[in-house]
Scaffold this active site. Structure first.
Site, PDB file in Angstrom:
ATOM      1  N   ASP A  15       0.872  -1.180   0.000  1.00 12.49           N
ATOM      2  CA  ASP A  15       0.000   0.000   0.000  1.00 12.49           C
ATOM      3  C   ASP A  15       0.911   1.233   0.000  1.00 12.49           C
ATOM      4  OD1 ASP A  15      -2.387   1.573   0.271  1.00 12.49           O
ATOM      5  OD2 ASP A  15      -1.981   1.800   2.399  1.00 12.49           O
ATOM      6  N   SER A  16       0.313   2.394  -0.177  1.00 17.75           N
ATOM      7  CA  SER A  16       1.086   3.636  -0.087  1.00 17.75           C
ATOM      8  C   SER A  16       1.556   3.882   1.347  1.00 17.75           C
ATOM      9  CB  SER A  16       0.205   4.808  -0.513  1.00 17.75           C
ATOM     10  OG  SER A  16      -0.930   4.875   0.335  1.00 17.75           O
ATOM     11  N   TYR A  47      -0.940   8.267  -2.367  1.00 16.54           N
ATOM     12  CA  TYR A  47      -1.003   7.941  -3.799  1.00 16.54           C
ATOM     13  C   TYR A  47      -2.207   8.631  -4.435  1.00 16.54           C
ATOM     14  CZ  TYR A  47       2.247   3.863  -3.838  1.00 16.54           C
ATOM     15  OH  TYR A  47       3.341   3.030  -3.793  1.00 16.54           O
ATOM     16  N   GLY A  48      -3.240   8.827  -3.624  1.00  9.80           N
ATOM     17  CA  GLY A  48      -4.556   9.245  -4.129  1.00  9.80           C
ATOM     18  C   GLY A  48      -4.557  10.517  -4.942  1.00  9.80           C
ATOM     19  N   CYS A 189     -11.064   2.928   0.147  1.00 10.53           N
ATOM     20  CA  CYS A 189      -9.657   3.209   0.432  1.00 10.53           C
ATOM     21  C   CYS A 189      -9.313   2.382   1.658  1.00 10.53           C
ATOM     22  CB  CYS A 189      -9.454   4.695   0.710  1.00 10.53           C
ATOM     23  SG  CYS A 189      -7.811   5.087   1.368  1.00 10.53           S
ATOM     24  N   THR A 190      -8.192   1.669   1.597  1.00 11.63           N
ATOM     25  CA  THR A 190      -7.871   0.735   2.687  1.00 11.63           C
ATOM     26  C   THR A 190      -7.450   1.437   3.979  1.00 11.63           C
ATOM     27  OG1 THR A 190      -5.645   0.499   1.781  1.00 11.63           O
ATOM     28  CG2 THR A 190      -7.283  -1.165   1.143  1.00 11.63           C
ATOM     29  N   HIS A 191      -7.200   2.744   3.897  1.00 13.98           N
ATOM     30  CA  HIS A 191      -6.920   3.478   5.138  1.00 13.98           C
ATOM     31  C   HIS A 191      -8.188   3.618   5.990  1.00 13.98           C
ATOM     32  CE1 HIS A 191      -3.132   4.678   3.269  1.00 13.98           C
ATOM     33  NE2 HIS A 191      -2.767   5.273   4.398  1.00 13.98           N
TER      34      HIS A 191
END
Ligand code: DGL
Length: 285
Positions: A15-16, A47-48, A189-191
């Site tokens: 991931d970022s 990254y977004g 978003c995985t965050h």
């Protein structure tokens, strides 16, 4: 040359930043005997707000690093990177299975009763072809309400899971959606799974929040099973975490994010003679 993968080989996850740890947590819960290598590309987070091409070049560099580490599967635990690079990576590195992320529009469109769905994701995810195709397939009879939640990824990277600024960002995103009648929120978003308690508090108990991480872990299990690569030896299970930024910062956040302490290892970006981004364990002297 065809690469043979072994049961004991690790699973690569990237991931970022810290977001993909929400996916790692689920994979470890479901597959505790697997060796997990996690890369947080914190040198480039978020990254977004970058271009699709830039995110793709980082995804390629991380993939090369993970292949050198001998992984048997790569989980792109990042919607932005999946949107920018999943198709490309599958085409170029066809010896390795990739599991990517996409906003869970399909289940949301099946579950909504009000026909209004909110999606929280980053700009790159909303811009990609993957999202356009999801809209076309699953949002014909549903009104979609999107928000990029500006600043939220950065807040979560700092471990600010419930401070006034995080709350303000989420209220700005969710309140207009509630006014429009949403009954479902998709976390694209995985965050964002790390702020589910706050999202639920703002949205209220009538709104369903769809967190894709358990489904992704299941998908990884299915892919490994199909290939005969599931590890059942609990002695093999381990987690290694790498970052391309300061390991101490990430290390200090791990107890908050995954309830565990461990040593985080450093990775370094470099550019080779062809101008390609290379990620490795050693800094160039
Ligand atoms: N966690 C990521 C995602 O799922 C990326 C967030 C970012 O770096 O902007 O999209």
């Amino acid at each position: 040359m065809v690469v043979q993968h072994e049961i004991n080989d690790p699973i690569g996850i990237f991931d970022s930043g810290v977001g993909g740890l929400s996916i790692l947590r689920e994979i470890h819960r479901l597959l505790p005997s697997e060796k997990l290598l996690y890369v947080a590309d914190q040198a480039h987070v978020p990254y977004g707000s970058r271009s699709l091409e830039e995110v793709q070049s980082y995804a390629v560099g991380i993939t090369r690093f993970l292949l050198d580490e001998g992984v048997k599967l790569i989980a792109i635990a990042c919607n932005a990177a999946s949107s920018a690079s999943l198709q490309y990576l599958r085409g170029v590195f066809n010896d390795i299975p990739f599991v990517g992320m996409e906003p869970a529009l399909k289940p949301a469109s099946q579950q909504t009763r009000s026909q209004h769905v909110g999606i929280l994701a980053t700009q790159v995810t909303f811009q990609g072809a993957l999202y356009a195709s999801l809209l076309e397939r699953f949002a014909q009879n549903v009104t979609i309400h999107q928000s990029t939640c500006p600043g939220l990824v950065t807040q979560i990277e700092k471990g600010n899971l419930d401070d006034p600024e995080t709350r303000r960002i989420l209220e700005d995103a969710i309140k207009p959606m509630l006014m429009a009648g949403i009954d479902t929120i998709v976390l694209g978003c995985t965050h964002y799974p790390f702020v589910i308690p706050l999202i639920k508090e703002i949205a209220g108990h009538r709104v369903k929040v769809i967190d894709p991480s358990p489904a992704i872990a299941l998908q990884i299990k299915r892919v490994l099973k199909d290939k005969g690569l599931i590890n059942t030896d609990i002695q093999n299970g381990s987690i290694s975490i790498f970052t391309s930024a300061s390991p101490t910062t990430l290390q200090s956040l791990l107890p908050i994010l995954i309830g565990d302490t461990m040593t985080v290892q450093s990775l370094f970006w470099d550019i080779d003679t062809h101008g390609v981004s290379i990620l490795s364990r050693r800094a160039k002297l």
